[in-house]
Scaffold this motif. Structure first.
Motif, PDB file in Angstrom:
ATOM      1  N   ASP A  81       5.357  -6.819   1.261  1.00 17.10           N
ATOM      2  CA  ASP A  81       5.103  -5.304   1.156  1.00 17.10           C
ATOM      3  C   ASP A  81       4.532  -4.701  -0.341  1.00 17.10           C
ATOM      4  O   ASP A  81       5.174  -5.476  -1.317  1.00 17.10           O
ATOM      5  CB  ASP A  81       6.026  -4.418   1.544  1.00 17.10           C
ATOM      6  CG  ASP A  81       5.625  -2.981   2.053  1.00 17.10           C
ATOM      7  OD1 ASP A  81       5.964  -2.575   3.043  1.00 17.10           O
ATOM      8  OD2 ASP A  81       4.922  -2.215   1.223  1.00 17.10           O
ATOM      9  N   ILE A  82       3.456  -4.306  -0.285  1.00 16.42           N
ATOM     10  CA  ILE A  82       2.947  -3.862  -1.710  1.00 16.42           C
ATOM     11  C   ILE A  82       3.858  -2.852  -2.416  1.00 16.42           C
ATOM     12  O   ILE A  82       3.601  -2.366  -3.545  1.00 16.42           O
ATOM     13  CB  ILE A  82       1.365  -3.371  -1.560  1.00 16.42           C
ATOM     14  CG1 ILE A  82       1.440  -2.309  -0.307  1.00 16.42           C
ATOM     15  CG2 ILE A  82       0.416  -4.517  -1.233  1.00 16.42           C
ATOM     16  CD1 ILE A  82       0.100  -1.497  -0.771  1.00 16.42           C
ATOM     17  N   ASN A  83       4.700  -1.951  -1.468  1.00 14.57           N
ATOM     18  CA  ASN A  83       5.520  -0.928  -2.160  1.00 14.57           C
ATOM     19  C   ASN A  83       6.726  -1.369  -2.561  1.00 14.57           C
ATOM     20  O   ASN A  83       7.649  -1.823  -1.911  1.00 14.57           O
ATOM     21  CB  ASN A  83       5.699   0.189  -1.126  1.00 14.57           C
ATOM     22  CG  ASN A  83       6.054   1.417  -1.582  1.00 14.57           C
ATOM     23  OD1 ASN A  83       6.785   1.371  -2.446  1.00 14.57           O
ATOM     24  ND2 ASN A  83       5.716   2.510  -0.929  1.00 14.57           N
ATOM     25  N   ASP A 111       0.088  -9.045  -1.269  1.00 12.88           N
ATOM     26  CA  ASP A 111      -0.800  -8.159  -0.500  1.00 12.88           C
ATOM     27  C   ASP A 111      -1.138  -9.155   0.689  1.00 12.88           C
ATOM     28  O   ASP A 111      -1.959 -10.035   0.580  1.00 12.88           O
ATOM     29  CB  ASP A 111      -2.001  -7.728  -1.508  1.00 12.88           C
ATOM     30  CG  ASP A 111      -3.006  -6.729  -0.497  1.00 12.88           C
ATOM     31  OD1 ASP A 111      -3.107  -7.029   0.532  1.00 12.88           O
ATOM     32  OD2 ASP A 111      -3.674  -6.089  -1.396  1.00 12.88           O
ATOM     33  N   THR A 112      -0.937  -8.450   1.997  1.00  8.36           N
ATOM     34  CA  THR A 112      -1.307  -9.397   3.229  1.00  8.36           C
ATOM     35  C   THR A 112      -2.845  -9.511   3.532  1.00  8.36           C
ATOM     36  O   THR A 112      -3.073 -10.567   4.044  1.00  8.36           O
ATOM     37  CB  THR A 112      -0.623  -8.834   4.400  1.00  8.36           C
ATOM     38  OG1 THR A 112       0.610  -8.057   4.033  1.00  8.36           O
ATOM     39  CG2 THR A 112      -0.652  -9.431   5.447  1.00  8.36           C
ATOM     40  N   ARG A 113      -3.646  -8.785   2.692  1.00 11.04           N
ATOM     41  CA  ARG A 113      -5.163  -9.036   2.936  1.00 11.04           C
ATOM     42  C   ARG A 113      -5.566 -10.457   2.276  1.00 11.04           C
ATOM     43  O   ARG A 113      -6.699 -10.965   2.361  1.00 11.04           O
ATOM     44  CB  ARG A 113      -5.898  -8.103   2.159  1.00 11.04           C
ATOM     45  CG  ARG A 113      -5.738  -6.744   3.017  1.00 11.04           C
ATOM     46  CD  ARG A 113      -6.397  -5.578   2.186  1.00 11.04           C
ATOM     47  NE  ARG A 113      -5.700  -5.376   1.050  1.00 11.04           N
ATOM     48  CZ  ARG A 113      -6.222  -4.579   0.104  1.00 11.04           C
ATOM     49  NH1 ARG A 113      -7.214  -3.675   0.147  1.00 11.04           N
ATOM     50  NH2 ARG A 113      -5.570  -4.440  -1.047  1.00 11.04           N
ATOM     51  N   SER A 150       4.554  -3.439  11.366  1.00 11.23           N
ATOM     52  CA  SER A 150       4.071  -2.237  11.965  1.00 11.23           C
ATOM     53  C   SER A 150       3.063  -1.823  10.520  1.00 11.23           C
ATOM     54  O   SER A 150       3.684  -1.394   9.482  1.00 11.23           O
ATOM     55  CB  SER A 150       5.594  -1.319  11.675  1.00 11.23           C
ATOM     56  OG  SER A 150       4.816   0.209  11.839  1.00 11.23           O
ATOM     57  N   PRO A 151       1.755  -2.117  10.665  1.00 11.87           N
ATOM     58  CA  PRO A 151       1.084  -1.757   9.647  1.00 11.87           C
ATOM     59  C   PRO A 151       0.741  -0.113   9.435  1.00 11.87           C
ATOM     60  O   PRO A 151       1.362   0.510  10.201  1.00 11.87           O
ATOM     61  CB  PRO A 151      -0.263  -2.488  10.156  1.00 11.87           C
ATOM     62  CG  PRO A 151      -0.342  -2.334  11.346  1.00 11.87           C
ATOM     63  CD  PRO A 151       1.292  -2.455  11.953  1.00 11.87           C
ATOM     64  N   PRO A 152       0.270   0.202   8.466  1.00 11.67           N
ATOM     65  CA  PRO A 152      -0.128   1.691   8.235  1.00 11.67           C
ATOM     66  C   PRO A 152      -1.182   2.064   9.613  1.00 11.67           C
ATOM     67  O   PRO A 152      -1.836   0.875   9.907  1.00 11.67           O
ATOM     68  CB  PRO A 152      -1.039   1.740   7.005  1.00 11.67           C
ATOM     69  CG  PRO A 152      -0.569   0.206   6.244  1.00 11.67           C
ATOM     70  CD  PRO A 152      -0.296  -0.526   7.220  1.00 11.67           C
ATOM     71  N   TYR A 202       1.869   6.586   2.341  1.00 13.79           N
ATOM     72  CA  TYR A 202       3.172   6.037   1.784  1.00 13.79           C
ATOM     73  C   TYR A 202       3.526   5.923   0.299  1.00 13.79           C
ATOM     74  O   TYR A 202       4.852   6.124  -0.246  1.00 13.79           O
ATOM     75  CB  TYR A 202       3.311   4.579   2.187  1.00 13.79           C
ATOM     76  CG  TYR A 202       3.421   4.412   3.724  1.00 13.79           C
ATOM     77  CD1 TYR A 202       4.579   4.743   4.463  1.00 13.79           C
ATOM     78  CD2 TYR A 202       2.095   4.129   4.494  1.00 13.79           C
ATOM     79  CE1 TYR A 202       4.857   4.539   5.927  1.00 13.79           C
ATOM     80  CE2 TYR A 202       2.401   3.957   5.910  1.00 13.79           C
ATOM     81  CZ  TYR A 202       3.776   4.435   6.449  1.00 13.79           C
ATOM     82  OH  TYR A 202       3.678   4.193   7.555  1.00 13.79           O
ATOM     83  N   VAL A 241      -4.055   0.621  -2.868  1.00  6.80           N
ATOM     84  CA  VAL A 241      -4.100  -0.808  -2.613  1.00  6.80           C
ATOM     85  C   VAL A 241      -3.547  -0.988  -1.057  1.00  6.80           C
ATOM     86  O   VAL A 241      -3.528  -1.781  -0.606  1.00  6.80           O
ATOM     87  CB  VAL A 241      -3.236  -1.764  -3.429  1.00  6.80           C
ATOM     88  CG1 VAL A 241      -4.056  -2.005  -4.646  1.00  6.80           C
ATOM     89  CG2 VAL A 241      -1.752  -1.256  -3.420  1.00  6.80           C
ATOM     90  N   SER A 242      -3.244   0.232  -0.594  1.00  6.66           N
ATOM     91  CA  SER A 242      -3.003   0.178   0.696  1.00  6.66           C
ATOM     92  C   SER A 242      -4.176  -0.141   1.676  1.00  6.66           C
ATOM     93  O   SER A 242      -5.236   0.259   1.341  1.00  6.66           O
ATOM     94  CB  SER A 242      -2.354   1.737   1.289  1.00  6.66           C
ATOM     95  OG  SER A 242      -1.004   1.377   1.915  1.00  6.66           O
ATOM     96  N   LEU A 243      -3.839  -0.518   2.965  1.00  2.00           N
ATOM     97  CA  LEU A 243      -5.176  -0.988   3.698  1.00  2.00           C
ATOM     98  C   LEU A 243      -6.180   0.463   3.793  1.00  2.00           C
ATOM     99  O   LEU A 243      -5.436   1.339   4.242  1.00  2.00           O
ATOM    100  CB  LEU A 243      -4.618  -1.277   5.268  1.00  2.00           C
ATOM    101  CG  LEU A 243      -3.580  -2.339   5.395  1.00  2.00           C
ATOM    102  CD1 LEU A 243      -3.408  -2.687   6.972  1.00  2.00           C
ATOM    103  CD2 LEU A 243      -4.115  -3.577   4.519  1.00  2.00           C
TER     104      LEU A 243
END
Ligand code: SAM
Length: 361
Positions: free
Chosen positions: A15-17, A174-176, A192-194, A204, A228-230
């Motif tokens: 998670d980026i958060n 970061d999953t990307r 559970s992605p955004p 978030y 940086v969120s999707l």
């Protein structure tokens, strides 16, 4: 990751958060119960004594300096939170400290002036704010007791099953992009992605900002999460439109109504496609992925994310197993958002969520 550990399964979490990672770490790290309970009793007693004695209380007040703190918290709450924080920060054991940071973070959220039931940070209206006097100490004590109880049960279960040492690895990645998870090493992915870009769905970053600021995370980090969120900042890439027919259809429909929103949608799914590439890399043959997702509405067009995901996964050689639709009876997530992003204007949105299950062929 808690559920994985309860079943003796090793897990990785990404998670980026930083708040999400802190909570995960606190919930999955076993702490010796005697030590935790001794620290707990000591902390509770210290806090009660300090709050009982105005002089001792005043000595410990130190107001943190972050942007708009007075807007988001009442003066009495700011003082109380600062005293609670000071006492927590004296805990030397890092794992126990993290446990109480999570309790503190929940207290910050509950005692702030943030209005509940919204996607964004909005303040309680002035007429209600006048009579709003949350008790930060009582909130903290109550949450600490509750979390301690949860932890006792969890610890006992893990210890009975001899799962205390089962590995949990939490990644600040970061999953990307390519993560530290090895190729073809994973049997099951649960995520559970955004549900959409942060600007127009659940922000978030905004949601966690107050807790992060109280916990002394750098402002730069607190402010960067939504970006940086999707779908937060990526250039739109029309490749995904070739991959998913359903996406192309709704994108064209939204584009007719609003170019900018269509472009946000495209950038969100482009990011999602990058994530899938990474999920595909780490997945073992016959591994399964469970995606929990809500079908959101943009410009009154419902986006069938469940179908879009299946079509996108097919591109990577995943077959659709099933989609389970689950009602959202009582989620703290707001059920309504504003189609125009104006506070107060609401539209029915995610009332149920889809659990999409695919399997690698
Ligand atoms: C719907 S929440 C799910 C939170 C948590 N994993 C759970 O299941 O309760 C979506 C999460 O995705 C995270 N996220 C957004 N973009 C990401 C990215 N590019 N890489 C990794 N995590 C991301 C957000 O920070 C947020 O915590």
């Amino acid at each position: 990751m808690v559920e994985a550990k309860r079943r003796g399964l090793e897990s990785w979490g990404v998670d980026i958060n930083p708040l999400a990672r802190l909570i995960t770490k606190a919930k999955t790290t076993p702490i010796d119960l005697n030590r935790l309970e001794a620290t707990h009793d000591n902390l509770m007693e210290r806090l009660r004594n300090i709050f009982f004695d105005p002089k001792e209380f005043a000595k410990r007040v130190s107001i943190p300096k972050f942007f708009n703190i007075e807007y988001w918290f009442k003066p009495k709450v700011i003082e109380s939170l600062s005293v609670i924080k000071k006492e927590i920060m004296q805990i030397e054991d890092q794992d126990i400290l993290d446990f109480y940071k999570v309790v503190f973070s929940e207290t910050v959220r509950d005692c702030s002036n943030v209005r509940g039931g919204e996607f964004k940070l909005f303040r309680i209206p002035p007429e209600k704010l006048k009579n709003y006097n949350p008790n930060a100490l009582a909130t903290f004590l109550q949450k600490a007791e509750r979390n301690l109880k949860g932890f006792r049960d969890y610890f006992k279960e893990l210890s009975d099953k001899k799962y205390l040492d089962v590995h949990v690895r939490i990644l600040d990645e970061d999953t990307r992009f390519k993560t530290s998870i090895p190729d073809e090493s994973v049997d099951l992915i649960v995520t559970s992605p955004p549900y959409g870009d942060s600007k127009t769905t659940v922000a978030y970053g905004q949601y966690s900002r107050l807790s992060l600021q109280w916990l002394d995370f750098e402002d730069r980090i607190c402010r960067s999460i939504d970006r940086v969120s999707l779908g937060g900042n990526s250039p739109e890439d029309e490749t995904v439109l070739q991959v998913s027919k359903s996406l192309k259809r709704i994108w064209e429909e939204i584009k007719r109504r609003d170019n900018k929103r269509a472009s946000d949608v495209l950038s969100f799914y482009s990011d999602m496609f990058l994530c899938m590439e990474e999920l595909d890399r780490v997945m073992k043959e016959r591994g399964r992925i469970c995606f929990v997702i809500g079908n959101r509405t943009v410009k009154s067009v419902t986006i069938p994310t469940d179908e879009i995901l299946v079509e996108m996964f097919e591109r990577f050689g995943f077959g659709h197993r099933e989609t389970i639709i689950r009602d959202i009876p009582n989620k703290t997530m707001p059920l309504k958002n504003s189609p125009t992003n104006e506070p107060g204007k609401v539209e029915k949105t995610m009332w149920n969520e889809h659990i999409v299950i695919v399997e690698r062929r």
